[in-house]
Design an enzyme around this catalytic site. Sequence first.
Site, PDB file in Angstrom:
ATOM      1  N   ALA A   1     -32.130  40.721   1.068  1.00 47.99           N
ATOM      2  CA  ALA A   1     -32.509  39.989   2.270  1.00 47.99           C
ATOM      3  C   ALA A   1     -31.354  39.105   2.691  1.00 47.99           C
ATOM      4  O   ALA A   1     -30.695  38.493   1.847  1.00 47.99           O
ATOM      5  CB  ALA A   1     -33.756  39.138   2.008  1.00 47.99           C
ATOM      6  N   CYS A   2     -31.087  39.088   3.982  1.00 47.49           N
ATOM      7  CA  CYS A   2     -30.091  38.158   4.536  1.00 47.49           C
ATOM      8  C   CYS A   2     -28.719  38.353   3.855  1.00 47.49           C
ATOM      9  O   CYS A   2     -28.217  39.472   3.769  1.00 47.49           O
ATOM     10  CB  CYS A   2     -30.607  36.731   4.390  1.00 47.49           C
ATOM     11  SG  CYS A   2     -29.723  35.500   5.365  1.00 47.49           S
ATOM     12  N   THR A   3     -28.144  37.297   3.325  1.00 51.40           N
ATOM     13  CA  THR A   3     -26.816  37.382   2.714  1.00 51.40           C
ATOM     14  C   THR A   3     -26.854  37.963   1.304  1.00 51.40           C
ATOM     15  O   THR A   3     -25.811  38.047   0.649  1.00 51.40           O
ATOM     16  CB  THR A   3     -26.155  35.995   2.655  1.00 51.40           C
ATOM     17  OG1 THR A   3     -27.012  35.103   1.936  1.00 51.40           O
ATOM     18  CG2 THR A   3     -25.911  35.449   4.056  1.00 51.40           C
ATOM     19  N   GLY A   4     -28.029  38.389   0.842  1.00 46.43           N
ATOM     20  CA  GLY A   4     -28.089  39.086  -0.438  1.00 46.43           C
ATOM     21  C   GLY A   4     -27.249  40.341  -0.443  1.00 46.43           C
ATOM     22  O   GLY A   4     -26.828  40.816  -1.508  1.00 46.43           O
TER      23      GLY A   4
END
Length: 312
Positions: A100-103
């Site tokens: 998720a997101c910057t993962g």
Amino acid sequence: MVSVGILLFPEFQMLNLSTTTVFEFANLEMPQPFYRVDLVSEKGGLVKSSMGFAIDTVPFGLRPYDTLLVAGDNDVLEASPGMLAYLQQAMLKSRRVTSACTGSFHLAAAGLLEGRKATTHWYHARAFRQAYPNVRLEEDRIFTVDGPLWTSAGMTACLDLALALVENDLGVEVAREVARKLVIYHRRAGGQSQFSALLEIDPKSDRVQTALAYARQHLQEELSVEQLAEVAHLSPRQFSRLFRSETGQTPAKAIERLRIEAARLMLESGDHAIDIIARETGFGDPERMRRAFLRAFGQPPQMMRRALQLQA
């Protein structure tokens, strides 16, 4: 039972934990719970969130997971060597590895995204390209799927990712019912732009928001000012004046932007004929849609389709 591990680390973004509610409500739709969700971290125990309070976790080496979801953070923090090694092992043991997101930065740092397509929060897209030039970054996507690797854009896009995982496991009707109970739209398609036309139009009042939401769901119709005013419970004159004062544009211009967004999505995500796209999105005929695309993008739909085919 499908096991889901949500991988946390210090300063993780709290909104990513909203994905657990998607799996929770999917369980409620089934005769027996379908998902088991664990919050995991490198050492287990309390992990400090981006808001400062801590969440209890279990060590990530205790068991393998069918689906691993790597949380993001606000500042693109560097992953520990132990976390990167765990992700590399998860790629061998898990059916799906997601972020998720910057993962997605952590998946890329572990070498999992080499030559694959991925997305991330638009704000960090340039930094991602510079750090990982061999990843096929699609920065204008809600989420991407490349084999066992799923990545989502920032913030609320993690909900779209989780709903897509549920749909993949249990079917579209279960995912739609989960979305209804969470009082959100059924998940946005992965190819949809991170920059929604509704966000850019930015209506302020409930009445204008309701009219625009109605319009997006009924693009095939004529959508006259009178029709939208009736939905907003205003006279056409009151509605037009309120709409322009809140958005800085006429209702007709805003509806055209919604139609362009829908047509572009159909153009990018399938092999629909141009005349079908024009009809399904309310333009009526290809020529009218062509003129709208020229105003918005400086090129006709056919040229955009050829560019997409060459890119693919």
